[in-house]
Design an enzyme around this catalytic site. Structure first.
Site, PDB file in Angstrom:
ATOM      1  N   ASN A 223      63.653  17.747  93.385  1.00  0.00           N
ATOM      2  CA  ASN A 223      64.139  17.677  94.768  1.00  0.00           C
ATOM      3  C   ASN A 223      65.482  18.388  94.779  1.00  0.00           C
ATOM      4  O   ASN A 223      66.487  17.833  94.353  1.00  0.00           O
ATOM      5  CB  ASN A 223      64.283  16.207  95.183  1.00  0.00           C
ATOM      6  CG  ASN A 223      64.952  16.049  96.545  1.00  0.00           C
ATOM      7  OD1 ASN A 223      65.106  17.022  97.285  1.00  0.00           O
ATOM      8  ND2 ASN A 223      65.349  14.822  96.866  1.00  0.00           N
ATOM      9  N   TRP A 224      65.464  19.618  95.271  1.00  0.00           N
ATOM     10  CA  TRP A 224      66.700  20.418  95.228  1.00  0.00           C
ATOM     11  C   TRP A 224      67.746  19.960  96.232  1.00  0.00           C
ATOM     12  O   TRP A 224      68.899  20.330  96.153  1.00  0.00           O
ATOM     13  CB  TRP A 224      66.362  21.886  95.489  1.00  0.00           C
ATOM     14  CG  TRP A 224      65.689  22.595  94.350  1.00  0.00           C
ATOM     15  CD1 TRP A 224      65.231  22.049  93.176  1.00  0.00           C
ATOM     16  CD2 TRP A 224      65.390  23.997  94.274  1.00  0.00           C
ATOM     17  NE1 TRP A 224      64.676  23.017  92.385  1.00  0.00           N
ATOM     18  CE2 TRP A 224      64.764  24.227  93.036  1.00  0.00           C
ATOM     19  CE3 TRP A 224      65.595  25.078  95.131  1.00  0.00           C
ATOM     20  CZ2 TRP A 224      64.344  25.505  92.634  1.00  0.00           C
ATOM     21  CZ3 TRP A 224      65.174  26.350  94.745  1.00  0.00           C
ATOM     22  CH2 TRP A 224      64.555  26.560  93.501  1.00  0.00           C
ATOM     23  N   LYS A 225      67.323  19.191  97.237  1.00  0.00           N
ATOM     24  CA  LYS A 225      68.249  18.762  98.298  1.00  0.00           C
ATOM     25  C   LYS A 225      68.889  19.988  98.960  1.00  0.00           C
ATOM     26  O   LYS A 225      68.215  20.999  99.101  1.00  0.00           O
ATOM     27  CB  LYS A 225      69.278  17.774  97.738  1.00  0.00           C
ATOM     28  CG  LYS A 225      68.597  16.621  96.974  1.00  0.00           C
ATOM     29  CD  LYS A 225      69.509  15.493  96.630  1.00  0.00           C
ATOM     30  CE  LYS A 225      68.712  14.419  95.895  1.00  0.00           C
ATOM     31  NZ  LYS A 225      69.487  13.230  95.578  1.00  0.00           N
TER      32      LYS A 225
ATOM     33  N   HIS B 141      62.973  10.180 102.268  1.00  0.00           N
ATOM     34  CA  HIS B 141      63.981  10.083 101.200  1.00  0.00           C
ATOM     35  C   HIS B 141      65.128   9.187 101.675  1.00  0.00           C
ATOM     36  O   HIS B 141      65.469   9.183 102.856  1.00  0.00           O
ATOM     37  CB  HIS B 141      64.506  11.477 100.847  1.00  0.00           C
ATOM     38  CG  HIS B 141      65.350  11.463  99.615  1.00  0.00           C
ATOM     39  ND1 HIS B 141      66.676  11.114  99.642  1.00  0.00           N
ATOM     40  CD2 HIS B 141      65.040  11.698  98.323  1.00  0.00           C
ATOM     41  CE1 HIS B 141      67.154  11.153  98.409  1.00  0.00           C
ATOM     42  NE2 HIS B 141      66.188  11.501  97.585  1.00  0.00           N
TER      43      HIS B 141
ATOM     44  N   GLU C   3      68.190   9.482 101.497  1.00  0.00           N
ATOM     45  CA  GLU C   3      69.278  10.190 102.185  1.00  0.00           C
ATOM     46  C   GLU C   3      68.911  10.434 103.651  1.00  0.00           C
ATOM     47  O   GLU C   3      69.774  10.409 104.529  1.00  0.00           O
ATOM     48  CB  GLU C   3      69.594  11.506 101.449  1.00  0.00           C
ATOM     49  CG  GLU C   3      70.361  11.220 100.160  1.00  0.00           C
ATOM     50  CD  GLU C   3      70.106  12.196  99.032  1.00  0.00           C
ATOM     51  OE1 GLU C   3      69.615  13.316  99.288  1.00  0.00           O
ATOM     52  OE2 GLU C   3      70.396  11.839  97.873  1.00  0.00           O
TER      53      GLU C   3
ATOM     54  N   GLU D 285      62.524   4.959  94.415  1.00  0.00           N
ATOM     55  CA  GLU D 285      63.875   5.389  94.089  1.00  0.00           C
ATOM     56  C   GLU D 285      64.886   4.326  94.511  1.00  0.00           C
ATOM     57  O   GLU D 285      65.228   4.229  95.694  1.00  0.00           O
ATOM     58  CB  GLU D 285      64.206   6.696  94.825  1.00  0.00           C
ATOM     59  CG  GLU D 285      63.277   7.839  94.490  1.00  0.00           C
ATOM     60  CD  GLU D 285      63.922   9.183  94.773  1.00  0.00           C
ATOM     61  OE1 GLU D 285      64.062   9.965  93.828  1.00  0.00           O
ATOM     62  OE2 GLU D 285      64.300   9.443  95.927  1.00  0.00           O
TER      63      GLU D 285
ATOM     64  N   GLY E 293      71.772   9.910  92.107  1.00  0.00           N
ATOM     65  CA  GLY E 293      72.972  10.733  92.000  1.00  0.00           C
ATOM     66  C   GLY E 293      74.177   9.996  91.438  1.00  0.00           C
ATOM     67  O   GLY E 293      75.295  10.495  91.477  1.00  0.00           O
TER      68      GLY E 293
ATOM     69  N   SER F 210      68.550   9.465  88.973  1.00  0.00           N
ATOM     70  CA  SER F 210      69.224   9.862  87.728  1.00  0.00           C
ATOM     71  C   SER F 210      68.269   9.976  86.540  1.00  0.00           C
ATOM     72  O   SER F 210      68.632   9.657  85.407  1.00  0.00           O
ATOM     73  CB  SER F 210      70.376   8.903  87.408  1.00  0.00           C
ATOM     74  OG  SER F 210      71.327   8.910  88.467  1.00  0.00           O
TER      75      SER F 210
ATOM     76  N   GLY G  94      66.463  14.835  91.128  1.00  0.00           N
ATOM     77  CA  GLY G  94      67.467  15.535  91.927  1.00  0.00           C
ATOM     78  C   GLY G  94      68.333  16.425  91.056  1.00  0.00           C
ATOM     79  O   GLY G  94      67.978  17.554  90.728  1.00  0.00           O
ATOM     80  N   GLY G  95      69.480  15.888  90.657  1.00  0.00           N
ATOM     81  CA  GLY G  95      70.469  16.663  89.907  1.00  0.00           C
ATOM     82  C   GLY G  95      69.898  17.484  88.753  1.00  0.00           C
ATOM     83  O   GLY G  95      70.198  18.673  88.606  1.00  0.00           O
TER      84      GLY G  95
HETATM   85  P1  PGA Z   1      68.995  12.220  91.288  1.00  0.00           P
HETATM   86  O1  PGA Z   1      68.205  12.278  92.692  1.00  0.00           O
HETATM   87  O2  PGA Z   1      67.979  12.583  90.232  1.00  0.00           O
HETATM   88  O3  PGA Z   1      70.081  13.221  91.421  1.00  0.00           O
HETATM   89  O4  PGA Z   1      69.483  10.815  91.129  1.00  0.00           O
HETATM   90  C1  PGA Z   1      66.897  11.806  92.805  1.00  0.00           C
HETATM   91  C2  PGA Z   1      66.448  11.903  94.234  1.00  0.00           C
HETATM   92  O5  PGA Z   1      67.269  11.679  95.138  1.00  0.00           O
HETATM   93  O6  PGA Z   1      65.288  12.210  94.506  1.00  0.00           O
END
Ligand code: PGA
Length: 251
Positions: A9-11, A94, A96, A166, A172, A213, A234-235
């Site tokens: 997930n590049w966001k 998601h 966010e 999640e 993050g 994470s 994500g990251g």
């Molecule tokens: P993260 O993000 O791996 O940076 O914690 C995961 C996500 O939000 O899908």
């Protein structure tokens, strides 16, 4: 039985040029992966990403989709528009989006229906906040989010849907749920699916990822858990080597 699926997930990251650069590095690193590999990219990178991964084992995803066919929804993108660009998967709900953009269980369900109606495969995100966890509400939240997301979704669609558990406090932050905890919490989600669609369907046809994470260091342990069928990353998906190491979690 349930093929592992690792999705990036590049966001809100990567310009077109950065998209090409990252994917050119990633493609050879994951080409013989056993897991299904997906990258979910910003709308502005969809075309470039689609071009870069053509003929490879990487599947293309978007990060959201609107529920309407078309119309006066400034700034939104429809399922048809994504499908035309070769998008296969789409992240829906998601945390966010839920936290910052007013996403609700109801809009999640509307987006899921629109995605499926146009042949897109939703990656539906569920997960509790720290406050909910500390308040002993994990089960209540997950049962509600899962049940509402799947409202009026026919069991024939189960293979076309992925769930991502999640925990919001792990996204993050560098804090990961322990593998055991992630496993046990995902069991609650699978148990909810069993109530909705029957035990056998929930066991055999529903893939549930862990997200929060997840990285090259913890992927192997997480993926070894019986309930965990993949990861939403994500990251660590923003670096080709890191992401490839998660994709090939067995080393
Ligand atoms: P993260 O993000 O791996 O940076 O914690 C995961 C996500 O939000 O899908």
């Amino acid at each position: 039985m349930r093929r592992p699926i690792i999705a990036g997930n590049w966001k809100m990251n990567n310009t077109k040029a950065q998209t090409y650069a990252l994917l050119n590095d990633l493609i050879p690193l994951v080409k013989d992966a056993e897991a299904e590999v997906v990258i979910c990219v910003p709308y502005t990178s969809i075309w470039a990403a689609g071009e870069a991964i053509k003929g490879t084992n990487i599947h293309l995803g978007a990060e959201n989709v609107h529920w309407a066919e078309k119309g006066a929804f400034t700034g939104e993108i429809s399922a048809d528009m994504l499908k035309e660009q070769g998008v296969e998967y789409v992240i829906i709900g998601h945390s966010e989006r839920r936290q910052y953009f007013g996403e609700t269980d109801q809009t999640v369900n509307m987006r899921v229906k629109a995605a499926l109606a146009h042949g897109l495969k939703p990656i539906i995100c569920v997960g509790e906040t720290l406050e909910e966890r500390e308040g002993g509400k994990v089960e209540e939240v997950l049962v509600r989010q899962t049940t509402e997301a799947f409202r009026d979704i026919d069991k024939s669609e189960l293979e076309n849907i992925v769930i991502a558990y999640e925990p919001v406090w792990a996204i993050g932050t560098g804090k990961t749920a322990t593998a055991q905890d992630a496993n046990d919490t995902i069991a609650i989600v699978r148990g909810t699916m069993a109530k909705l669609y029957g035990e056998k369907n929930a066991e055999e046809r529903v893939r549930i990822q862990y997200g929060g994470s997840m990285n090259p260091k913890n992927a192997k342990e997480l993926m070894a858990m019986p309930q965990i069928d993949g990861g939403l990353i994500g990251g660590a998906s923003l670096k080709a080597v890191d992401f490839s190491q998660v994709v090939k979690y067995n080393g």
